[in-house]
Design a protein around this motif. Structure first.
Motif, PDB file in Angstrom:
ATOM      1  N   SER A 155      28.253  22.382 -13.357  1.00 20.40           N
ATOM      2  CA  SER A 155      27.435  20.901 -13.104  1.00 20.40           C
ATOM      3  C   SER A 155      26.444  20.740 -12.148  1.00 20.40           C
ATOM      4  CB  SER A 155      28.562  19.988 -12.852  1.00 20.40           C
ATOM      5  OG  SER A 155      28.208  18.577 -12.697  1.00 20.40           O
ATOM      6  N   VAL A 156      25.434  20.403 -12.902  1.00 20.99           N
ATOM      7  CA  VAL A 156      24.013  20.272 -11.698  1.00 20.99           C
ATOM      8  C   VAL A 156      23.738  18.577 -11.782  1.00 20.99           C
ATOM      9  CG1 VAL A 156      21.567  20.860 -11.358  1.00 20.99           C
ATOM     10  CG2 VAL A 156      23.137  22.710 -12.445  1.00 20.99           C
ATOM     11  N   THR A 157      23.629  17.943 -10.525  1.00 19.02           N
ATOM     12  CA  THR A 157      23.420  16.776 -10.482  1.00 19.02           C
ATOM     13  C   THR A 157      22.037  16.650  -9.879  1.00 19.02           C
ATOM     14  OG1 THR A 157      25.742  16.154 -10.164  1.00 19.02           O
ATOM     15  CG2 THR A 157      24.078  14.509  -9.406  1.00 19.02           C
ATOM     16  N   LEU A 158      21.102  15.726 -10.364  1.00 16.43           N
ATOM     17  CA  LEU A 158      19.635  15.737 -10.097  1.00 16.43           C
ATOM     18  C   LEU A 158      19.752  14.552  -9.073  1.00 16.43           C
ATOM     19  CD1 LEU A 158      18.155  15.391 -13.397  1.00 16.43           C
ATOM     20  CD2 LEU A 158      18.250  17.377 -11.925  1.00 16.43           C
ATOM     21  N   PRO A 159      18.791  14.706  -8.160  1.00 14.78           N
ATOM     22  CA  PRO A 159      18.508  13.930  -7.061  1.00 14.78           C
ATOM     23  C   PRO A 159      17.830  12.349  -7.680  1.00 14.78           C
ATOM     24  CG  PRO A 159      16.860  15.522  -6.806  1.00 14.78           C
ATOM     25  CD  PRO A 159      17.521  15.929  -7.901  1.00 14.78           C
ATOM     26  N   ASN A 160      17.981  11.153  -6.613  1.00 11.12           N
ATOM     27  CA  ASN A 160      17.719  10.197  -7.263  1.00 11.12           C
ATOM     28  C   ASN A 160      16.062  10.288  -7.528  1.00 11.12           C
ATOM     29  OD1 ASN A 160      16.101   7.348  -6.797  1.00 11.12           O
ATOM     30  ND2 ASN A 160      18.241   6.565  -6.692  1.00 11.12           N
ATOM     31  N   ALA A 161      15.808   9.796  -8.704  1.00 18.13           N
ATOM     32  CA  ALA A 161      14.235  10.042  -9.080  1.00 18.13           C
ATOM     33  C   ALA A 161      13.431   9.311  -8.046  1.00 18.13           C
ATOM     34  CB  ALA A 161      13.821   9.433 -10.532  1.00 18.13           C
ATOM     35  N   ALA A 162      13.595   8.350  -7.293  1.00 18.96           N
ATOM     36  CA  ALA A 162      12.658   7.707  -6.442  1.00 18.96           C
ATOM     37  C   ALA A 162      12.735   8.581  -5.168  1.00 18.96           C
ATOM     38  CB  ALA A 162      13.292   6.202  -5.941  1.00 18.96           C
ATOM     39  N   THR A 163      13.584   9.041  -4.819  1.00 19.06           N
ATOM     40  CA  THR A 163      13.970   9.967  -3.498  1.00 19.06           C
ATOM     41  C   THR A 163      12.973  11.046  -3.796  1.00 19.06           C
ATOM     42  OG1 THR A 163      15.969   9.208  -3.187  1.00 19.06           O
ATOM     43  CG2 THR A 163      15.279  11.115  -1.848  1.00 19.06           C
ATOM     44  N   ALA A 164      12.931  11.904  -5.119  1.00 14.34           N
ATOM     45  CA  ALA A 164      12.531  13.084  -5.413  1.00 14.34           C
ATOM     46  C   ALA A 164      11.036  12.653  -5.426  1.00 14.34           C
ATOM     47  CB  ALA A 164      12.843  13.480  -6.884  1.00 14.34           C
ATOM     48  N   GLY A 165      10.606  11.541  -5.833  1.00 11.52           N
ATOM     49  CA  GLY A 165       9.260  11.133  -5.961  1.00 11.52           C
ATOM     50  C   GLY A 165       8.516  11.479  -7.161  1.00 11.52           C
ATOM     51  N   PHE A 166       7.378  10.985  -7.566  1.00  9.29           N
ATOM     52  CA  PHE A 166       6.738  11.106  -8.738  1.00  9.29           C
ATOM     53  C   PHE A 166       6.147  12.245  -8.910  1.00  9.29           C
ATOM     54  CE2 PHE A 166       3.484   9.231  -5.990  1.00  9.29           C
ATOM     55  CZ  PHE A 166       2.327  10.054  -6.459  1.00  9.29           C
ATOM     56  N   GLY A 167       6.526  12.973 -10.118  1.00  4.38           N
ATOM     57  CA  GLY A 167       5.833  14.325 -10.246  1.00  4.38           C
ATOM     58  C   GLY A 167       6.579  15.453  -9.819  1.00  4.38           C
ATOM     59  N   LYS A 168       7.749  15.206  -9.358  1.00  2.00           N
ATOM     60  CA  LYS A 168       8.555  16.256  -8.763  1.00  2.00           C
ATOM     61  C   LYS A 168       8.973  16.996  -9.947  1.00  2.00           C
ATOM     62  CE  LYS A 168      11.920  18.618  -6.714  1.00  2.00           C
ATOM     63  NZ  LYS A 168      11.462  19.885  -5.644  1.00  2.00           N
ATOM     64  N   LEU A 169       8.766  18.313 -10.003  1.00  4.70           N
ATOM     65  CA  LEU A 169       9.260  19.357 -10.736  1.00  4.70           C
ATOM     66  C   LEU A 169      10.526  20.172 -10.538  1.00  4.70           C
ATOM     67  CD1 LEU A 169       5.663  20.879 -11.846  1.00  4.70           C
ATOM     68  CD2 LEU A 169       6.894  19.192 -12.917  1.00  4.70           C
ATOM     69  N   LEU A 170      11.322  20.240 -11.524  1.00  4.65           N
ATOM     70  CA  LEU A 170      12.511  21.146 -11.515  1.00  4.65           C
ATOM     71  C   LEU A 170      12.870  22.040 -12.418  1.00  4.65           C
ATOM     72  CD1 LEU A 170      15.018  21.295  -9.598  1.00  4.65           C
ATOM     73  CD2 LEU A 170      16.048  19.568 -10.805  1.00  4.65           C
ATOM     74  N   ILE A 171      13.033  23.303 -12.258  1.00  2.00           N
ATOM     75  CA  ILE A 171      13.366  24.078 -13.353  1.00  2.00           C
ATOM     76  C   ILE A 171      14.904  24.485 -13.242  1.00  2.00           C
ATOM     77  CG2 ILE A 171      12.966  26.499 -14.617  1.00  2.00           C
ATOM     78  CD1 ILE A 171       9.980  25.964 -13.280  1.00  2.00           C
ATOM     79  N   ILE A 172      15.673  24.590 -14.231  1.00  2.00           N
ATOM     80  CA  ILE A 172      17.108  25.030 -14.348  1.00  2.00           C
ATOM     81  C   ILE A 172      17.192  26.113 -15.341  1.00  2.00           C
ATOM     82  CG2 ILE A 172      19.500  24.280 -14.596  1.00  2.00           C
ATOM     83  CD1 ILE A 172      18.700  21.400 -13.822  1.00  2.00           C
ATOM     84  N   LYS A 173      17.491  27.312 -14.903  1.00  2.21           N
ATOM     85  CA  LYS A 173      17.516  28.478 -15.820  1.00  2.21           C
ATOM     86  C   LYS A 173      18.848  29.075 -15.673  1.00  2.21           C
ATOM     87  CE  LYS A 173      15.915  32.034 -18.395  1.00  2.21           C
ATOM     88  NZ  LYS A 173      16.234  32.055 -19.597  1.00  2.21           N
ATOM     89  N   ASP A 174      19.512  29.425 -16.957  1.00  3.14           N
ATOM     90  CA  ASP A 174      20.660  30.238 -16.887  1.00  3.14           C
ATOM     91  C   ASP A 174      20.229  31.797 -17.058  1.00  3.14           C
ATOM     92  OD1 ASP A 174      23.069  31.748 -17.708  1.00  3.14           O
ATOM     93  OD2 ASP A 174      23.219  30.877 -19.756  1.00  3.14           O
ATOM     94  N   GLU A 175      20.819  32.334 -15.812  1.00  2.00           N
ATOM     95  CA  GLU A 175      20.378  33.848 -15.233  1.00  2.00           C
ATOM     96  C   GLU A 175      21.389  34.988 -15.929  1.00  2.00           C
ATOM     97  OE1 GLU A 175      17.298  32.799 -11.855  1.00  2.00           O
ATOM     98  OE2 GLU A 175      19.324  33.795 -11.618  1.00  2.00           O
ATOM     99  N   THR A 176      22.465  34.280 -16.672  1.00  2.00           N
ATOM    100  CA  THR A 176      23.419  35.279 -16.933  1.00  2.00           C
ATOM    101  C   THR A 176      23.101  36.245 -18.223  1.00  2.00           C
ATOM    102  OG1 THR A 176      24.476  33.667 -18.579  1.00  2.00           O
ATOM    103  CG2 THR A 176      25.406  33.396 -16.262  1.00  2.00           C
ATOM    104  N   THR A 177      23.718  37.336 -18.407  1.00  2.00           N
ATOM    105  CA  THR A 177      23.256  38.192 -19.259  1.00  2.00           C
ATOM    106  C   THR A 177      24.280  37.809 -20.733  1.00  2.00           C
ATOM    107  OG1 THR A 177      24.884  39.834 -18.669  1.00  2.00           O
ATOM    108  CG2 THR A 177      22.606  39.929 -18.112  1.00  2.00           C
ATOM    109  N   SER A 178      25.132  37.044 -20.667  1.00  2.00           N
ATOM    110  CA  SER A 178      25.800  36.528 -22.041  1.00  2.00           C
ATOM    111  C   SER A 178      25.367  35.356 -22.644  1.00  2.00           C
ATOM    112  CB  SER A 178      27.355  36.763 -21.709  1.00  2.00           C
ATOM    113  OG  SER A 178      27.736  35.722 -20.659  1.00  2.00           O
TER     114      SER A 178
END
Length: 170
Positions: free
Chosen positions: A101-124
């Motif tokens: 489970s990944v919970t994002l921060p509040n969009a207003a706190t993150a600020g406009f244009g904040k970029l975030l990448i979430i990647k599955d790095e497992t081999t299965s």
């Protein structure tokens, strides 16, 4: 020259200079406070640090060129089953094969244009039962959904914040 343009106040231990000071040598100080400047130039070899806290924000008007080296983003390796994204997280590499489970921060706190990448790095291949579930803070949405799921072969998700109340996939 006038002595009134160069004075020392003994009660405050302060030296005052009115006019221009030219130094041909080194100026050393434990603290250096700039009261007013019209132009800032950084001309040095080696590294330069801006700020001392993850909450610091630096705004540049104009262009920033990186001639040599590169721009690095904060990388967080997620080995557990949950993570609440911090303000300085940019890339989250998920190495746990279980449900995450990944919970994002509040969009207003993150600020406009904040970029975030979430990647599955497992081999299965990630099954639906062991998906990566990404959700907004509180009732905030990702596009129009409350949760976005990542499953399959090495899925990834790239998001940006509108700085108000929503994260968008791109």
């Amino acid at each position: 020259t006038s002595i009134s343009k160069f004075t020392f106040d003994q009660s405050s231990s302060k030296l005052f200079l009115t006019g221009t000071m030219i130094i041909s040598g080194t100026l050393q100080a434990h603290t250096f406070d700039v009261i007013h400047t019209n132009k800032v130039e950084i001309s040095a070899s080696g590294g330069t640090n801006f700020g001392n806290d993850s909450a610091d924000t630096h705004i540049f008007t104009g262009s920033v060129s990186i001639v040599s080296g590169g721009l690095r983003q904060h990388y967080y390796k997620l080995t557990g089953t949950s993570h609440t994204v911090r303000a300085y997280d940019s890339i989250i590499g998920v190495s746990n094969t279980n449900y995450v489970s990944v919970t994002l921060p509040n969009a207003a706190t993150a600020g406009f244009g904040k970029l975030l990448i979430i990647k599955d790095e497992t081999t299965s291949t990630r099954s639906d039962a062991n998906k990566i579930a990404v959700s907004g803070a509180g009732s905030q949405k990702i596009d129009r959904d409350t949760t976005y799921s990542l499953s399959g072969d090495n899925p990834a998700l790239t998001l940006y914040s509108n700085g108000v109340d929503t994260w968008f996939i791109y």
